[in-house]
Design a protein around this motif. Sequence first.
Motif, mmCIF file in Angstrom:
data_model
loop_
_atom_site.group_PDB
_atom_site.id
_atom_site.type_symbol
_atom_site.label_atom_id
_atom_site.label_comp_id
_atom_site.label_asym_id
_atom_site.label_seq_id
_atom_site.Cartn_x
_atom_site.Cartn_y
_atom_site.Cartn_z
ATOM 1 N N ASN A 359 0.822 -1.212 0.000
ATOM 2 C CA ASN A 359 0.000 0.000 0.000
ATOM 3 C C ASN A 359 0.855 1.259 0.000
ATOM 4 O O ASN A 359 1.998 1.254 0.466
ATOM 5 N N TRP A 360 0.300 2.324 -0.562
ATOM 6 C CA TRP A 360 0.939 3.636 -0.612
ATOM 7 C C TRP A 360 -0.081 4.701 -0.240
ATOM 8 O O TRP A 360 -1.296 4.453 -0.248
ATOM 9 N N LYS A 361 0.430 5.906 0.024
ATOM 10 C CA LYS A 361 -0.440 7.062 0.167
ATOM 11 C C LYS A 361 0.210 8.238 -0.540
ATOM 12 O O LYS A 361 1.341 8.618 -0.233
ATOM 13 N N PHE A 362 -0.477 8.795 -1.537
ATOM 14 C CA PHE A 362 0.004 9.984 -2.231
ATOM 15 C C PHE A 362 -1.174 10.671 -2.911
ATOM 16 O O PHE A 362 -2.234 10.061 -3.111
ATOM 17 N N ASN A 363 -0.987 11.913 -3.251
ATOM 18 C CA ASN A 363 -2.050 12.717 -3.862
ATOM 19 C C ASN A 363 -3.327 12.702 -3.029
ATOM 20 O O ASN A 363 -4.436 12.746 -3.545
ATOM 21 N N GLY A 364 -3.167 12.595 -1.715
ATOM 22 C CA GLY A 364 -4.312 12.625 -0.831
ATOM 23 C C GLY A 364 -5.160 11.365 -0.843
ATOM 24 O O GLY A 364 -6.274 11.357 -0.304
ATOM 25 N N LYS A 365 -4.659 10.292 -1.440
ATOM 26 C CA LYS A 365 -5.422 9.047 -1.534
ATOM 27 C C LYS A 365 -4.604 7.869 -1.009
ATOM 28 O O LYS A 365 -3.380 7.906 -1.001
ATOM 29 N N ASN A 366 -5.327 6.852 -0.565
ATOM 30 C CA ASN A 366 -4.706 5.570 -0.243
ATOM 31 C C ASN A 366 -4.728 4.696 -1.484
ATOM 32 O O ASN A 366 -5.720 4.681 -2.223
ATOM 33 N N TRP A 367 -3.635 3.971 -1.712
ATOM 34 C CA TRP A 367 -3.505 3.149 -2.913
ATOM 35 C C TRP A 367 -3.049 1.742 -2.557
ATOM 36 O O TRP A 367 -2.329 1.542 -1.570
ATOM 37 N N CYS A 368 -3.426 0.797 -3.386
ATOM 38 C CA CYS A 368 -2.967 -0.579 -3.257
ATOM 39 C C CYS A 368 -2.276 -0.986 -4.555
ATOM 40 O O CYS A 368 -2.757 -0.673 -5.639
ATOM 41 N N ARG A 369 -1.144 -1.683 -4.419
ATOM 42 C CA ARG A 369 -0.467 -2.233 -5.587
ATOM 43 C C ARG A 369 -0.568 -3.755 -5.539
ATOM 44 O O ARG A 369 -0.222 -4.369 -4.539
ATOM 45 N N VAL A 370 -1.044 -4.314 -6.637
ATOM 46 C CA VAL A 370 -1.185 -5.765 -6.749
ATOM 47 C C VAL A 370 -0.205 -6.285 -7.791
ATOM 48 O O VAL A 370 -0.266 -5.905 -8.958
ATOM 49 N N SER A 371 0.701 -7.140 -7.385
ATOM 50 C CA SER A 371 1.580 -7.795 -8.351
ATOM 51 C C SER A 371 0.771 -8.868 -9.078
ATOM 52 O O SER A 371 -0.069 -9.534 -8.483
ATOM 53 N N ILE A 372 1.031 -9.024 -10.360
ATOM 54 C CA ILE A 372 0.309 -10.033 -11.135
ATOM 55 C C ILE A 372 0.801 -11.422 -10.748
ATOM 56 O O ILE A 372 2.007 -11.698 -10.757
ATOM 57 N N GLY A 373 -0.146 -12.295 -10.411
ATOM 58 C CA GLY A 373 0.199 -13.659 -10.029
ATOM 59 C C GLY A 373 -0.338 -14.667 -11.023
ATOM 60 O O GLY A 373 -0.816 -14.312 -12.108
ATOM 61 N N THR A 374 -0.277 -15.920 -10.649
ATOM 62 C CA THR A 374 -0.893 -16.961 -11.469
ATOM 63 C C THR A 374 -2.407 -16.785 -11.399
ATOM 64 O O THR A 374 -2.922 -16.063 -10.536
ATOM 65 N N MET A 375 -3.133 -17.450 -12.272
ATOM 66 C CA MET A 375 -4.587 -17.340 -12.230
ATOM 67 C C MET A 375 -5.129 -17.843 -10.893
ATOM 68 O O MET A 375 -6.109 -17.295 -10.363
ATOM 69 N N GLU A 376 -4.514 -18.872 -10.336
ATOM 70 C CA GLU A 376 -4.947 -19.369 -9.029
ATOM 71 C C GLU A 376 -4.810 -18.284 -7.970
ATOM 72 O O GLU A 376 -5.708 -18.081 -7.139
ATOM 73 N N GLU A 377 -3.684 -17.575 -7.995
ATOM 74 C CA GLU A 377 -3.462 -16.492 -7.031
ATOM 75 C C GLU A 377 -4.440 -15.340 -7.257
ATOM 76 O O GLU A 377 -4.949 -14.746 -6.293
ATOM 77 N N MET A 378 -4.716 -15.017 -8.507
ATOM 78 C CA MET A 378 -5.631 -13.919 -8.791
ATOM 79 C C MET A 378 -7.050 -14.248 -8.337
ATOM 80 O O MET A 378 -7.799 -13.371 -7.883
ATOM 81 N N LYS A 379 -7.425 -15.508 -8.420
ATOM 82 C CA LYS A 379 -8.752 -15.924 -7.950
ATOM 83 C C LYS A 379 -8.833 -15.844 -6.428
ATOM 84 O O LYS A 379 -9.879 -15.492 -5.869
ATOM 85 N N ILE A 380 -7.724 -16.157 -5.759
ATOM 86 C CA ILE A 380 -7.677 -16.015 -4.303
ATOM 87 C C ILE A 380 -7.824 -14.545 -3.931
ATOM 88 O O ILE A 380 -8.540 -14.189 -2.987
ATOM 89 N N PHE A 381 -7.140 -13.677 -4.693
ATOM 90 C CA PHE A 381 -7.271 -12.227 -4.473
ATOM 91 C C PHE A 381 -8.733 -11.808 -4.647
ATOM 92 O O PHE A 381 -9.291 -11.074 -3.824
ATOM 93 N N ALA A 382 -9.353 -12.247 -5.728
ATOM 94 C CA ALA A 382 -10.730 -11.835 -6.045
ATOM 95 C C ALA A 382 -11.711 -12.237 -4.936
ATOM 96 O O ALA A 382 -12.580 -11.454 -4.548
ATOM 97 N N GLU A 383 -11.524 -13.433 -4.419
ATOM 98 C CA GLU A 383 -12.434 -13.905 -3.368
ATOM 99 C C GLU A 383 -12.265 -13.071 -2.108
ATOM 100 O O GLU A 383 -13.260 -12.654 -1.474
ATOM 101 N N ALA A 384 -11.002 -12.821 -1.732
ATOM 102 C CA ALA A 384 -10.743 -12.019 -0.531
ATOM 103 C C ALA A 384 -11.204 -10.578 -0.728
ATOM 104 O O ALA A 384 -11.797 -9.978 0.175
ATOM 105 N N PHE A 385 -10.954 -10.050 -1.925
ATOM 106 C CA PHE A 385 -11.306 -8.654 -2.223
ATOM 107 C C PHE A 385 -12.810 -8.444 -2.140
ATOM 108 O O PHE A 385 -13.286 -7.410 -1.653
#
Length: 389
Positions: A359-385
Amino acid sequence: MANEMNRRKWIKASALYAGGVAFFSETFSGLSAKELPSVPVEATNFVSDEQIFLSQPPEIKARLFANENPFGPSEKAKKAIREAIDGSYRYSFNSRELEAKIIAAEGLTEGMVALSAGSSPLLLAIAMHFSKEGGSIVTADPSFDLLASNAALFGARIINVPLTSDCIVDLDAMEKAIDARTKLVYICNPNNPTATLVDSAKLKAFIERVSPRVTVLVDEAYIDYVEHPQEVTVMELVKKGRNVIVLRTFSKLYGFAGLRVGYMVAQPEMVKTLSKYNADSFSISTLSMRAALASYQDKAFIEEVIKKTAVSKQFLYDTLKKEGYVYIPSVANFVMFPIPMDGLKFTTEMGKRGVGLRNWKFNGKNWCRVSIGTMEEMKIFAEAFSEIA
């Protein structure tokens, strides 16, 4: 005797590097943004991927915080490692072979390339050299800040220049920030953490204008993910004799984050100067060197990784859109998007669900950076998100 002298030189440089890292780790962790010269209050202190990893819960399932290639190194690299194991008891003195490959591929001349165990030691060497006499270093904010963090500890004044409203490195503002005390301008292109790209023509024109009075460092760690990288790179300006340093690494697309191979391209005199601070190619293991030789410019492998990355990235885009989020279009292997809550709280909650993020904070906003993973990892991200978005 010559080999022994080289060995002693390497040991000295390694000790210097280790000492710098130890000093950095122990000292910078206790600093606030206000204690660094010219660093905005919102700027995030440098936090290494190792620190992030150690802060993750043990049940992490989707490692999406380090911008690694989750598909791993090429089969050619793996085969080379297996074949080189029996000879790994010997020192690696075959760096010239990899240097020659890079020189031939890029149309460079002898003496323009310096190898290292990843690009981090090169960033440290550059930080040491350009921090002498308390000069200033101009960099974008936010950007990859390992160089700036180290340089600040070595006495440099860090001038952080905010990105444009489109989250792109602001070359005009950076040029205005250059003064008589400026020793170096650092540009990460594509930029980390925003995955945005500076217009190639504008960047090359910028370097032509400012390099006669100040060295420009362009970190091209993610350039292999860019469409038409030969049109984007500033390597041609090195060949034209300009005062520019280009950094490259095998840690990203080539999948060498744990193998550690990187290199610098610059004028021969600059390479010699920075070699005083760099442990050079002797720090690269035999296995890593053979793997790099086998996989360098493996077009089939590069195309395969880019294709897989694009599929996972599109899935992430679709996931964010589904939950009503916007994002910064990415040219690399990670995506940044604004979040309507405290960044640390968000990443902590995602961590509880097995997803490691930054996570970062700039321009008055909070931001999240997501590294691209395998499709399995991205599906885990999607469920948690979906549970906390």
